[in-house]
Scaffold this motif. Structure first.
Motif, PDB file in Angstrom:
ATOM      1  N   UNK A  73      -6.023   1.156   4.420  1.00  0.00           N
ATOM      2  CA  UNK A  73      -6.644   0.976   3.111  1.00  0.00           C
ATOM      3  C   UNK A  73      -7.674   2.047   2.823  1.00  0.00           C
ATOM      4  N   UNK A 104     -15.049  10.927 -10.987  1.00  0.00           N
ATOM      5  CA  UNK A 104     -15.468   9.526 -11.028  1.00  0.00           C
ATOM      6  C   UNK A 104     -15.363   8.836  -9.674  1.00  0.00           C
ATOM      7  N   UNK A 140      -4.849  -2.469   9.102  1.00  0.00           N
ATOM      8  CA  UNK A 140      -4.845  -2.690   7.647  1.00  0.00           C
ATOM      9  C   UNK A 140      -6.023  -1.973   6.995  1.00  0.00           C
ATOM     10  N   UNK A 141      -7.240  -2.145   7.585  1.00  0.00           N
ATOM     11  CA  UNK A 141      -8.429  -1.548   6.976  1.00  0.00           C
ATOM     12  C   UNK A 141      -8.351  -0.031   7.014  1.00  0.00           C
ATOM     13  N   UNK A 154     -18.145   5.882   0.927  1.00  0.00           N
ATOM     14  CA  UNK A 154     -17.394   5.022   1.827  1.00  0.00           C
ATOM     15  C   UNK A 154     -16.000   5.570   1.963  1.00  0.00           C
ATOM     16  N   UNK A 155     -15.823   6.616   2.752  1.00  0.00           N
ATOM     17  CA  UNK A 155     -14.503   7.208   2.854  1.00  0.00           C
ATOM     18  C   UNK A 155     -14.329   7.808   4.231  1.00  0.00           C
ATOM     19  N   UNK A 169       0.823  -1.216   0.000  1.00  0.00           N
ATOM     20  CA  UNK A 169       0.000   0.000   0.000  1.00  0.00           C
ATOM     21  C   UNK A 169       0.851   1.257   0.000  1.00  0.00           C
ATOM     22  N   UNK A 176      -8.965  12.001 -12.210  1.00  0.00           N
ATOM     23  CA  UNK A 176     -10.391  11.960 -12.553  1.00  0.00           C
ATOM     24  C   UNK A 176     -11.222  11.957 -11.288  1.00  0.00           C
ATOM     25  N   UNK A 206     -13.517  14.504  -2.963  1.00  0.00           N
ATOM     26  CA  UNK A 206     -13.527  13.191  -3.584  1.00  0.00           C
ATOM     27  C   UNK A 206     -14.574  12.285  -2.973  1.00  0.00           C
ATOM     28  N   UNK A 255      -2.186   5.449  -6.693  1.00  0.00           N
ATOM     29  CA  UNK A 255      -3.639   5.565  -6.610  1.00  0.00           C
ATOM     30  C   UNK A 255      -4.052   7.012  -6.370  1.00  0.00           C
ATOM     31  N   UNK A 297     -12.981  -0.054  12.778  1.00  0.00           N
ATOM     32  CA  UNK A 297     -13.286   0.550  11.477  1.00  0.00           C
ATOM     33  C   UNK A 297     -14.553   1.393  11.582  1.00  0.00           C
ATOM     34  N   UNK A 303      -9.616  12.387   4.325  1.00  0.00           N
ATOM     35  CA  UNK A 303      -9.380  12.640   2.917  1.00  0.00           C
ATOM     36  C   UNK A 303     -10.032  13.942   2.489  1.00  0.00           C
TER      37      UNK A 303
END
Lengths: 77, 257
Positions: B253, B107, B249-250, B112-113, B90, B104, B121, B97, B170, B117
Protein backbone atom coordinates in the motif's frame (compact mmCIF):
# COMPACT_ATOMS: atom_id res chain seq x y z
CA UNK A 1 -10.88 7.20 35.60
CA UNK A 2 -13.17 5.15 33.38
CA UNK A 3 -15.58 8.06 33.06
CA UNK A 4 -12.79 10.50 32.17
CA UNK A 5 -11.55 8.13 29.47
CA UNK A 6 -15.06 7.59 28.09
CA UNK A 7 -15.72 11.35 27.95
CA UNK A 8 -12.40 11.91 26.18
CA UNK A 9 -13.23 9.15 23.68
CA UNK A 10 -16.65 10.69 23.05
CA UNK A 11 -15.15 14.15 22.55
CA UNK A 12 -12.50 12.85 20.16
CA UNK A 13 -15.16 10.90 18.26
CA UNK A 14 -17.27 14.04 17.79
CA UNK A 15 -14.15 15.93 16.71
CA UNK A 16 -13.40 13.18 14.16
CA UNK A 17 -16.89 13.57 12.70
CA UNK A 18 -16.89 17.38 12.45
CA UNK A 19 -13.26 18.12 11.55
CA UNK A 20 -12.81 19.34 7.99
CA UNK A 21 -9.21 18.20 7.64
CA UNK A 22 -9.12 14.44 7.07
CA UNK A 23 -5.65 14.10 8.56
CA UNK A 24 -6.79 15.67 11.86
CA UNK A 25 -9.69 13.21 11.92
CA UNK A 26 -7.37 10.24 11.42
CA UNK A 27 -5.04 11.40 14.19
CA UNK A 28 -8.07 11.80 16.49
CA UNK A 29 -9.17 8.25 15.56
CA UNK A 30 -5.76 6.90 16.45
CA UNK A 31 -5.92 8.77 19.77
CA UNK A 32 -9.31 7.14 20.39
CA UNK A 33 -7.66 3.75 19.84
CA UNK A 34 -4.92 4.53 22.34
CA UNK A 35 -7.43 5.72 24.96
CA UNK A 36 -9.60 2.63 24.45
CA UNK A 37 -6.51 0.44 24.82
CA UNK A 38 -5.91 2.13 28.18
CA UNK A 39 -9.56 1.58 29.06
CA UNK A 40 -9.37 -2.13 28.19
CA UNK A 41 -6.26 -2.45 30.33
CA UNK A 42 -7.99 -0.81 33.29
CA UNK A 43 -10.94 -3.19 32.82
CA UNK A 44 -8.59 -6.23 33.08
CA UNK A 45 -8.54 -7.19 29.40
CA UNK A 46 -4.83 -6.85 28.49
CA UNK A 47 -5.12 -9.12 25.44
CA UNK A 48 -7.70 -6.84 23.87
CA UNK A 49 -5.64 -3.80 24.87
CA UNK A 50 -2.60 -5.08 22.95
CA UNK A 51 -4.73 -5.81 19.88
CA UNK A 52 -6.45 -2.42 20.03
CA UNK A 53 -3.18 -0.53 20.38
CA UNK A 54 -1.48 -2.42 17.56
CA UNK A 55 -4.37 -2.53 15.09
CA UNK A 56 -6.17 0.72 15.91
CA UNK A 57 -3.25 3.03 16.48
CA UNK A 58 -0.79 1.31 14.14
CA UNK A 59 -2.07 -0.54 11.12
CA UNK A 60 -5.39 1.24 10.51
CA UNK A 61 -3.71 4.66 10.80
CA UNK A 62 -1.20 3.60 8.15
CA UNK A 63 -4.03 2.51 5.85
CA UNK A 64 -6.00 5.76 6.40
CA UNK A 65 -2.91 7.93 5.81
CA UNK A 66 -2.17 5.96 2.66
CA UNK A 67 -5.67 6.76 1.40
CA UNK A 68 -5.40 10.45 2.35
CA UNK A 69 -2.17 10.71 0.35
CA UNK A 70 -4.26 10.14 -2.77
CA UNK A 71 -6.75 12.92 -1.98
CA UNK A 72 -6.41 16.69 -2.28
CA UNK A 73 -5.86 18.80 0.79
CA UNK A 74 -8.07 21.71 -0.22
CA UNK A 75 -11.64 21.82 -1.55
CA UNK A 76 -12.02 22.28 -5.28
CA UNK A 77 -13.70 25.73 -5.13
CA UNK B 1 -29.70 24.94 -7.21
CA UNK B 2 -26.54 23.07 -6.46
CA UNK B 3 -27.23 23.16 -2.77
CA UNK B 4 -30.58 21.38 -2.91
CA UNK B 5 -29.39 17.74 -3.28
CA UNK B 6 -26.79 18.46 -0.61
CA UNK B 7 -29.53 19.36 1.89
CA UNK B 8 -31.65 16.35 0.98
CA UNK B 9 -28.60 14.15 1.44
CA UNK B 10 -28.12 15.62 4.89
CA UNK B 11 -31.73 14.94 5.83
CA UNK B 12 -31.51 11.32 4.67
CA UNK B 13 -28.26 10.96 6.59
CA UNK B 14 -29.92 12.33 9.73
CA UNK B 15 -32.95 10.03 9.43
CA UNK B 16 -30.72 7.02 8.83
CA UNK B 17 -28.51 7.77 11.81
CA UNK B 18 -31.53 8.23 14.12
CA UNK B 19 -32.98 4.98 12.76
CA UNK B 20 -29.76 3.09 13.39
CA UNK B 21 -29.55 4.49 16.94
CA UNK B 22 -33.12 3.30 17.62
CA UNK B 23 -32.27 -0.15 16.23
CA UNK B 24 -29.15 -0.40 18.37
CA UNK B 25 -31.17 0.64 21.44
CA UNK B 26 -33.80 -2.01 20.64
CA UNK B 27 -31.11 -4.66 20.39
CA UNK B 28 -29.02 -3.65 23.40
CA UNK B 29 -31.45 -2.23 25.97
CA UNK B 30 -33.32 -5.49 26.78
CA UNK B 31 -29.99 -7.01 27.85
CA UNK B 32 -29.42 -4.20 30.36
CA UNK B 33 -32.98 -3.76 31.57
CA UNK B 34 -33.60 -7.47 32.00
CA UNK B 35 -32.41 -8.69 35.39
CA UNK B 36 -31.35 -12.21 34.36
CA UNK B 37 -27.88 -13.12 35.61
CA UNK B 38 -25.13 -13.89 33.13
CA UNK B 39 -24.49 -17.59 32.44
CA UNK B 40 -21.53 -18.73 34.53
CA UNK B 41 -21.16 -22.45 33.71
CA UNK B 42 -18.50 -22.08 31.02
CA UNK B 43 -16.65 -19.48 33.08
CA UNK B 44 -16.52 -21.65 36.18
CA UNK B 45 -15.46 -24.71 34.19
CA UNK B 46 -12.63 -22.81 32.49
CA UNK B 47 -11.50 -21.28 35.74
CA UNK B 48 -10.99 -24.68 37.37
CA UNK B 49 -9.99 -26.92 34.43
CA UNK B 50 -8.73 -24.59 31.67
CA UNK B 51 -5.07 -24.37 32.68
CA UNK B 52 -4.80 -28.07 33.47
CA UNK B 53 -6.42 -29.31 30.26
CA UNK B 54 -4.58 -27.08 27.80
CA UNK B 55 -1.35 -26.32 29.66
CA UNK B 56 -1.68 -22.59 29.05
CA UNK B 57 -1.84 -20.25 32.04
CA UNK B 58 -3.34 -17.48 29.90
CA UNK B 59 -6.93 -18.65 29.57
CA UNK B 60 -7.58 -16.54 26.47
CA UNK B 61 -4.90 -18.52 24.63
CA UNK B 62 -6.27 -21.74 26.10
CA UNK B 63 -9.66 -20.94 24.59
CA UNK B 64 -8.72 -19.71 21.14
CA UNK B 65 -5.99 -22.28 20.48
CA UNK B 66 -7.33 -25.15 22.56
CA UNK B 67 -11.10 -25.31 22.96
CA UNK B 68 -11.95 -23.11 19.96
CA UNK B 69 -9.00 -23.71 17.65
CA UNK B 70 -11.31 -24.36 14.72
CA UNK B 71 -12.56 -20.75 14.92
CA UNK B 72 -8.96 -19.58 14.87
CA UNK B 73 -8.35 -21.57 11.68
CA UNK B 74 -11.35 -19.80 10.15
CA UNK B 75 -10.01 -16.41 11.24
CA UNK B 76 -6.64 -17.04 9.62
CA UNK B 77 -8.44 -18.03 6.40
CA UNK B 78 -10.45 -14.77 6.59
CA UNK B 79 -7.22 -12.81 6.98
CA UNK B 80 -5.64 -14.67 4.05
CA UNK B 81 -8.63 -13.86 1.84
CA UNK B 82 -8.59 -10.21 2.98
CA UNK B 83 -4.90 -9.79 2.16
CA UNK B 84 -5.34 -11.57 -1.18
CA UNK B 85 -8.29 -9.37 -2.10
CA UNK B 86 -6.47 -6.18 -1.09
CA UNK B 87 -3.44 -7.09 -3.16
CA UNK B 88 -5.68 -7.99 -6.09
CA UNK B 89 -7.47 -4.63 -5.94
CA UNK B 90 -4.20 -2.74 -5.44
CA UNK B 91 -2.55 -4.24 -8.50
CA UNK B 92 -5.52 -3.08 -10.59
CA UNK B 93 -5.90 0.30 -8.88
CA UNK B 94 -2.18 0.98 -8.59
CA UNK B 95 -1.84 1.95 -12.22
CA UNK B 96 -4.75 4.42 -11.96
CA UNK B 97 -3.41 5.99 -8.78
CA UNK B 98 0.06 6.36 -10.29
CA UNK B 99 -1.40 8.19 -13.29
CA UNK B 100 -3.33 10.50 -10.98
CA UNK B 101 -0.39 11.42 -8.81
CA UNK B 102 1.85 12.04 -11.82
CA UNK B 103 -0.77 14.43 -13.21
CA UNK B 104 -0.88 16.65 -10.11
CA UNK B 105 2.41 16.08 -8.41
CA UNK B 106 2.38 19.40 -6.57
CA UNK B 107 -0.56 18.18 -4.49
CA UNK B 108 0.68 14.79 -3.41
CA UNK B 109 3.44 15.95 -1.10
CA UNK B 110 3.56 13.79 1.98
CA UNK B 111 5.95 12.98 4.75
CA UNK B 112 4.64 9.45 4.78
CA UNK B 113 6.25 7.61 1.91
CA UNK B 114 8.77 4.94 1.21
CA UNK B 115 12.18 5.47 -0.37
CA UNK B 116 11.43 3.38 -3.43
CA UNK B 117 9.15 6.06 -4.80
CA UNK B 118 10.12 9.16 -6.69
CA UNK B 119 11.56 11.73 -4.34
CA UNK B 120 9.74 14.54 -6.13
CA UNK B 121 6.41 13.29 -4.87
CA UNK B 122 7.44 13.13 -1.22
CA UNK B 123 9.62 16.18 -0.74
CA UNK B 124 8.39 16.59 2.86
CA UNK B 125 10.00 13.34 3.97
CA UNK B 126 12.42 14.21 6.76
CA UNK B 127 15.50 12.65 8.30
CA UNK B 128 13.61 12.57 11.60
CA UNK B 129 11.21 9.96 10.24
CA UNK B 130 14.00 7.87 8.74
CA UNK B 131 16.13 7.88 11.88
CA UNK B 132 13.38 7.29 14.42
CA UNK B 133 11.56 4.52 12.55
CA UNK B 134 14.80 2.81 11.52
CA UNK B 135 16.03 2.65 15.12
CA UNK B 136 12.63 1.80 16.59
CA UNK B 137 11.85 -0.99 14.09
CA UNK B 138 14.06 -3.75 15.56
CA UNK B 139 12.83 -3.01 19.11
CA UNK B 140 9.22 -3.27 17.99
CA UNK B 141 10.03 -6.53 16.17
CA UNK B 142 11.60 -7.95 19.32
CA UNK B 143 8.57 -6.99 21.41
CA UNK B 144 6.30 -8.58 18.81
CA UNK B 145 8.19 -11.87 18.99
CA UNK B 146 8.06 -11.71 22.79
CA UNK B 147 4.27 -11.24 22.74
CA UNK B 148 4.01 -14.10 20.23
CA UNK B 149 6.24 -16.59 22.08
CA UNK B 150 4.89 -15.94 25.58
CA UNK B 151 1.23 -15.91 24.58
CA UNK B 152 0.47 -18.97 26.73
CA UNK B 153 1.79 -17.30 29.91
CA UNK B 154 1.22 -13.56 29.59
CA UNK B 155 -1.36 -11.50 27.71
CA UNK B 156 -0.89 -11.71 23.99
CA UNK B 157 -0.60 -14.50 21.47
CA UNK B 158 -0.23 -15.13 17.79
CA UNK B 159 -2.57 -12.46 16.47
CA UNK B 160 -1.41 -9.70 18.81
CA UNK B 161 2.27 -10.53 18.34
CA UNK B 162 1.76 -10.79 14.60
CA UNK B 163 0.25 -7.33 14.37
CA UNK B 164 3.09 -5.87 16.44
CA UNK B 165 5.59 -7.64 14.15
CA UNK B 166 3.78 -6.12 11.17
CA UNK B 167 4.17 -2.65 12.73
CA UNK B 168 7.89 -3.36 13.19
CA UNK B 169 8.19 -4.43 9.54
CA UNK B 170 6.48 -1.20 8.42
CA UNK B 171 8.79 0.83 10.68
CA UNK B 172 11.83 -0.87 9.14
CA UNK B 173 10.46 -0.20 5.66
CA UNK B 174 9.87 3.49 6.45
CA UNK B 175 13.29 3.84 8.01
CA UNK B 176 15.37 2.09 5.36
CA UNK B 177 17.35 4.48 3.21
CA UNK B 178 17.58 2.13 0.25
CA UNK B 179 15.66 -0.81 -1.13
CA UNK B 180 18.21 -3.50 -0.32
CA UNK B 181 18.99 -2.95 3.36
CA UNK B 182 17.11 -5.93 4.77
CA UNK B 183 15.25 -8.89 3.36
CA UNK B 184 12.32 -8.79 5.78
CA UNK B 185 10.80 -5.71 4.13
CA UNK B 186 10.81 -7.18 0.61
CA UNK B 187 7.28 -8.08 -0.54
CA UNK B 188 8.23 -11.32 -2.31
CA UNK B 189 9.86 -12.69 0.85
CA UNK B 190 6.94 -11.61 3.06
CA UNK B 191 4.38 -13.22 0.77
CA UNK B 192 6.37 -16.47 0.81
CA UNK B 193 6.56 -16.43 4.62
CA UNK B 194 2.79 -16.01 4.77
CA UNK B 195 2.08 -18.84 2.33
CA UNK B 196 4.53 -21.15 4.13
CA UNK B 197 3.01 -20.34 7.52
CA UNK B 198 -0.46 -21.17 6.25
CA UNK B 199 0.78 -24.50 4.84
CA UNK B 200 2.41 -25.24 8.22
CA UNK B 201 -0.84 -24.40 10.00
CA UNK B 202 -2.77 -26.90 7.86
CA UNK B 203 -0.12 -29.59 8.35
CA UNK B 204 -0.02 -29.03 12.12
CA UNK B 205 -3.78 -29.09 12.41
CA UNK B 206 -4.12 -32.43 10.58
CA UNK B 207 -1.19 -33.94 12.49
CA UNK B 208 -3.59 -34.81 15.32
CA UNK B 209 -5.63 -37.03 12.98
CA UNK B 210 -2.57 -39.09 12.02
CA UNK B 211 -1.88 -39.84 15.69
CA UNK B 212 -5.41 -40.96 16.43
CA UNK B 213 -6.67 -37.66 17.87
CA UNK B 214 -9.16 -35.21 16.40
CA UNK B 215 -8.62 -32.39 13.90
CA UNK B 216 -6.59 -29.61 15.58
CA UNK B 217 -6.18 -31.77 18.67
CA UNK B 218 -2.93 -31.66 20.57
CA UNK B 219 -0.97 -34.64 19.15
CA UNK B 220 1.51 -34.67 22.02
CA UNK B 221 -1.05 -34.55 24.82
CA UNK B 222 -0.67 -32.37 27.89
CA UNK B 223 1.44 -34.95 29.69
CA UNK B 224 4.64 -34.12 27.77
CA UNK B 225 7.49 -32.04 29.21
CA UNK B 226 6.05 -28.77 27.88
CA UNK B 227 2.27 -29.08 28.28
CA UNK B 228 1.61 -25.94 26.27
CA UNK B 229 3.93 -26.98 23.43
CA UNK B 230 1.16 -27.28 20.88
CA UNK B 231 -0.21 -23.83 21.80
CA UNK B 232 3.29 -22.30 21.50
CA UNK B 233 3.69 -23.91 18.06
CA UNK B 234 0.32 -22.60 16.87
CA UNK B 235 1.12 -19.15 18.30
CA UNK B 236 4.41 -19.00 16.36
CA UNK B 237 2.79 -20.12 13.10
CA UNK B 238 -0.17 -17.74 13.42
CA UNK B 239 2.09 -14.86 14.47
CA UNK B 240 4.34 -15.36 11.44
CA UNK B 241 1.34 -15.57 9.16
CA UNK B 242 -0.40 -12.47 10.53
CA UNK B 243 2.81 -10.44 10.72
CA UNK B 244 3.93 -11.31 7.21
CA UNK B 245 0.43 -10.84 5.77
CA UNK B 246 -0.35 -7.45 7.29
CA UNK B 247 3.21 -6.20 6.81
CA UNK B 248 3.07 -7.27 3.16
CA UNK B 249 -0.27 -5.47 2.70
CA UNK B 250 0.97 -2.23 4.31
CA UNK B 251 4.25 -2.22 2.36
CA UNK B 252 2.49 -2.75 -0.96
CA UNK B 253 0.00 0.00 0.00
CA UNK B 254 2.76 2.44 0.89
CA UNK B 255 4.09 2.05 -2.61
CA UNK B 256 7.05 -0.29 -2.38
CA UNK B 257 6.44 -2.72 -5.21
Amino acid sequence: MTIILLVLILGLGIYTLVSKDLLHGVIALSAISLLSALLFYILHAPDVAITEAAVGAGVSTIIFVWIIRHTERKDQQ
Amino acid sequence: MIKKPFQIGHRIQFILSVLSLVLIALAVLPVFLDGTPWPVHARNYLETNGAGESGARNLVSAIYLGYRAFDTLGETIVLLVAVTGTIGILTKAGAVLMQDSSKNQHLSGSAFALPGEKRKSNYMRTHLLETVTGKLGPVVLLFGFYVMLYGHLSPGGGFQGGVVVASGIVFLALGSSSLTTSGIIRPEILSRIEALAFLMLILVSISGILLGKGFLDNPMGTSSIIPAGFIILLNIIIGLKVGAGIGFMCIVMLGKE
